[in-house]
Design a protein around this motif. Structure first.
Motif, PDB file in Angstrom:
ATOM      1  N   SER A  77       6.896   3.779  -6.656  1.00 49.79           N
ATOM      2  CA  SER A  77       6.236   3.298  -5.438  1.00 49.79           C
ATOM      3  C   SER A  77       4.784   2.937  -5.713  1.00 49.79           C
ATOM      4  O   SER A  77       4.168   3.484  -6.635  1.00 49.79           O
ATOM      5  N   LEU A  78       4.232   2.069  -4.888  1.00 42.82           N
ATOM      6  CA  LEU A  78       2.789   1.789  -4.954  1.00 42.82           C
ATOM      7  C   LEU A  78       1.991   3.083  -4.825  1.00 42.82           C
ATOM      8  O   LEU A  78       0.932   3.229  -5.424  1.00 42.82           O
ATOM      9  N   ALA A  79       2.514   4.020  -4.055  1.00 40.09           N
ATOM     10  CA  ALA A  79       1.827   5.300  -3.838  1.00 40.09           C
ATOM     11  C   ALA A  79       1.650   6.079  -5.136  1.00 40.09           C
ATOM     12  O   ALA A  79       0.787   6.955  -5.216  1.00 40.09           O
ATOM     13  N   ASP A  80       2.427   5.761  -6.162  1.00 42.06           N
ATOM     14  CA  ASP A  80       2.334   6.462  -7.440  1.00 42.06           C
ATOM     15  C   ASP A  80       1.257   5.895  -8.363  1.00 42.06           C
ATOM     16  O   ASP A  80       1.031   6.441  -9.449  1.00 42.06           O
ATOM     17  N   LEU A  81       0.609   4.825  -7.978  1.00 42.80           N
ATOM     18  CA  LEU A  81      -0.479   4.262  -8.785  1.00 42.80           C
ATOM     19  C   LEU A  81      -1.763   5.029  -8.504  1.00 42.80           C
ATOM     20  O   LEU A  81      -1.979   5.509  -7.389  1.00 42.80           O
ATOM     21  N   ASP A  82      -2.617   5.111  -9.516  1.00 44.49           N
ATOM     22  CA  ASP A  82      -3.844   5.911  -9.395  1.00 44.49           C
ATOM     23  C   ASP A  82      -4.836   5.383  -8.371  1.00 44.49           C
ATOM     24  O   ASP A  82      -5.517   6.154  -7.724  1.00 44.49           O
ATOM     25  N   GLY A  83      -4.974   4.100  -8.240  1.00 45.21           N
ATOM     26  CA  GLY A  83      -5.951   3.560  -7.305  1.00 45.21           C
ATOM     27  C   GLY A  83      -5.548   2.171  -6.868  1.00 45.21           C
ATOM     28  O   GLY A  83      -4.493   1.661  -7.244  1.00 45.21           O
ATOM     29  N   PRO A  84      -6.381   1.535  -6.047  1.00 44.06           N
ATOM     30  CA  PRO A  84      -6.062   0.205  -5.541  1.00 44.06           C
ATOM     31  C   PRO A  84      -6.031  -0.840  -6.658  1.00 44.06           C
ATOM     32  O   PRO A  84      -6.675  -0.680  -7.691  1.00 44.06           O
ATOM     33  N   VAL A  85      -5.278  -1.900  -6.415  1.00 42.88           N
ATOM     34  CA  VAL A  85      -5.211  -3.026  -7.335  1.00 42.88           C
ATOM     35  C   VAL A  85      -5.759  -4.268  -6.644  1.00 42.88           C
ATOM     36  O   VAL A  85      -5.868  -4.315  -5.420  1.00 42.88           O
ATOM     37  N   ASP A  86      -6.083  -5.265  -7.449  1.00 47.85           N
ATOM     38  CA  ASP A  86      -6.579  -6.528  -6.889  1.00 47.85           C
ATOM     39  C   ASP A  86      -5.481  -7.297  -6.173  1.00 47.85           C
ATOM     40  O   ASP A  86      -5.718  -7.903  -5.130  1.00 47.85           O
ATOM     41  N   LEU A  87      -4.263  -7.289  -6.753  1.00 46.70           N
ATOM     42  CA  LEU A  87      -3.186  -8.129  -6.239  1.00 46.70           C
ATOM     43  C   LEU A  87      -1.855  -7.388  -6.267  1.00 46.70           C
ATOM     44  O   LEU A  87      -1.483  -6.815  -7.294  1.00 46.70           O
ATOM     45  N   VAL A  88      -1.155  -7.424  -5.146  1.00 45.60           N
ATOM     46  CA  VAL A  88       0.196  -6.866  -5.052  1.00 45.60           C
ATOM     47  C   VAL A  88       1.152  -8.041  -4.882  1.00 45.60           C
ATOM     48  O   VAL A  88       1.015  -8.832  -3.947  1.00 45.60           O
ATOM     49  N   LEU A  89       2.101  -8.165  -5.800  1.00 48.63           N
ATOM     50  CA  LEU A  89       3.130  -9.193  -5.700  1.00 48.63           C
ATOM     51  C   LEU A  89       4.370  -8.543  -5.107  1.00 48.63           C
ATOM     52  O   LEU A  89       4.917  -7.604  -5.683  1.00 48.63           O
ATOM     53  N   LEU A  90       4.796  -9.023  -3.941  1.00 53.71           N
ATOM     54  CA  LEU A  90       5.910  -8.411  -3.217  1.00 53.71           C
ATOM     55  C   LEU A  90       7.176  -9.242  -3.367  1.00 53.71           C
ATOM     56  O   LEU A  90       7.347 -10.267  -2.708  1.00 53.71           O
ATOM     57  N   ALA A  91       8.047  -8.795  -4.245  1.00 50.54           N
ATOM     58  CA  ALA A  91       9.342  -9.438  -4.457  1.00 50.54           C
ATOM     59  C   ALA A  91      10.420  -8.479  -3.979  1.00 50.54           C
ATOM     60  O   ALA A  91      11.240  -7.998  -4.750  1.00 50.54           O
ATOM     61  N   VAL A  92      10.367  -8.178  -2.702  1.00 55.39           N
ATOM     62  CA  VAL A  92      11.297  -7.218  -2.096  1.00 55.39           C
ATOM     63  C   VAL A  92      12.043  -7.911  -0.954  1.00 55.39           C
ATOM     64  O   VAL A  92      11.591  -8.940  -0.452  1.00 55.39           O
ATOM     65  N   PRO A  93      13.168  -7.341  -0.530  1.00 54.62           N
ATOM     66  CA  PRO A  93      13.892  -7.923   0.614  1.00 54.62           C
ATOM     67  C   PRO A  93      13.010  -7.939   1.872  1.00 54.62           C
ATOM     68  O   PRO A  93      12.115  -7.101   2.035  1.00 54.62           O
ATOM     69  N   ASP A  94      13.283  -8.894   2.737  1.00 50.64           N
ATOM     70  CA  ASP A  94      12.504  -9.018   3.972  1.00 50.64           C
ATOM     71  C   ASP A  94      12.434  -7.713   4.755  1.00 50.64           C
ATOM     72  O   ASP A  94      11.404  -7.388   5.337  1.00 50.64           O
ATOM     73  N   ALA A  95      13.510  -6.934   4.750  1.00 49.51           N
ATOM     74  CA  ALA A  95      13.544  -5.675   5.496  1.00 49.51           C
ATOM     75  C   ALA A  95      12.532  -4.661   4.969  1.00 49.51           C
ATOM     76  O   ALA A  95      12.139  -3.744   5.690  1.00 49.51           O
ATOM     77  N   VAL A 113       0.801 -11.209  -2.257  1.00 50.01           N
ATOM     78  CA  VAL A 113       1.598 -12.426  -2.167  1.00 50.01           C
ATOM     79  C   VAL A 113       3.006 -12.014  -1.753  1.00 50.01           C
ATOM     80  O   VAL A 113       3.596 -11.114  -2.350  1.00 50.01           O
ATOM     81  N   ILE A 114       3.515 -12.678  -0.721  1.00 49.03           N
ATOM     82  CA  ILE A 114       4.876 -12.429  -0.237  1.00 49.03           C
ATOM     83  C   ILE A 114       5.734 -13.618  -0.631  1.00 49.03           C
ATOM     84  O   ILE A 114       5.495 -14.739  -0.185  1.00 49.03           O
ATOM     85  N   PHE A 115       6.723 -13.366  -1.472  1.00 51.69           N
ATOM     86  CA  PHE A 115       7.594 -14.435  -1.943  1.00 51.69           C
ATOM     87  C   PHE A 115       8.770 -14.669  -1.007  1.00 51.69           C
ATOM     88  O   PHE A 115       9.266 -15.791  -0.914  1.00 51.69           O
ATOM     89  N   GLY A 116       9.225 -13.639  -0.316  1.00 54.50           N
ATOM     90  CA  GLY A 116      10.362 -13.775   0.598  1.00 54.50           C
ATOM     91  C   GLY A 116       9.994 -14.577   1.831  1.00 54.50           C
ATOM     92  O   GLY A 116       8.826 -14.899   2.078  1.00 54.50           O
ATOM     93  N   ASN A 117      10.995 -14.902   2.623  1.00 51.91           N
ATOM     94  CA  ASN A 117      10.781 -15.712   3.831  1.00 51.91           C
ATOM     95  C   ASN A 117      10.211 -14.936   5.003  1.00 51.91           C
ATOM     96  O   ASN A 117       9.749 -15.529   5.955  1.00 51.91           O
ATOM     97  N   ALA A 118      10.283 -13.610   4.959  1.00 53.70           N
ATOM     98  CA  ALA A 118       9.850 -12.769   6.078  1.00 53.70           C
ATOM     99  C   ALA A 118      10.577 -13.194   7.348  1.00 53.70           C
ATOM    100  O   ALA A 118       9.986 -13.391   8.398  1.00 53.70           O
ATOM    101  N   HIS A 119      11.870 -13.318   7.210  1.00 55.52           N
ATOM    102  CA  HIS A 119      12.707 -13.736   8.337  1.00 55.52           C
ATOM    103  C   HIS A 119      13.297 -12.506   9.021  1.00 55.52           C
ATOM    104  O   HIS A 119      13.744 -11.576   8.378  1.00 55.52           O
TER     105      HIS A 119
END
Length: 155
Positions: A77-95, A113-119
């Protein structure tokens, strides 16, 4: 400025200041949410593209199904990273988009960046649509957002 139709409403995108886009366009640290080792998947192509970048950003792979991808550590999970990042690439299902973007916002990540349609088939009566909710999360956190339906960008 252009507008587009989102469900039954017209949405006008806001114009970001160039300084707001710097974490996205000049990212030194990137989290790939939805990274995958499976050949031919979008998550696998993302890993390949980001890791071969001449900018050589610090890359964090995120997917709860894998401990390692292409010889790189992968966290659940993002929660497992030590600190904030400059860019999060989201290649996950819309849900999963709203939950993942909200987590990035809480962590203080700077852009996404959101690659999905967010439908969303049919939002609950009186509830804003998914794209509108994603934009609100980003706006409230001061997080630069590209997408939904983004094919990426080249800098």
């Amino acid at each position: 400025m252009t507008t587009y139709q989102d469900s039954q409403r017209t949405v006008s995108p806001t114009r970001a200041a160039p300084a707001t886009l710097a974490p996205m366009l000049e990212a030194r640290s990137i989290a790939l949410v939805g990274a995958s080792p499976r050949p031919g998947t979008f998550g696998q192509r993302m890993v390949a593209e980001v890791t071969r970048s001449p900018a050589r950003p610090q890359v964090h792979l995120v997917n709860p199904r894998y401990a390692e991808i292409a010889g790189r550590r992968c966290v659940p999970s993002l929660a497992d990273l030590d600190g904030p990042v400059d860019l999060v690439l989201l290649a996950v299902p819309d849900a999963a988009l709203e939950q993942q973007l909200a987590l990035a916002a809480r962590r203080g990540d700077r852009s996404a960046v959101i690659f999905g349609n967010a439908h969303e088939d049919q939002p609950a009566p009186g509830r804003p649509g998914l794209r509108e909710r994603l934009a609100a999360v980003a706006r409230s956190a001061g997080l630069a957002l590209c997408g939904a339906g983004c094919m990426g960008f080249v800098t």
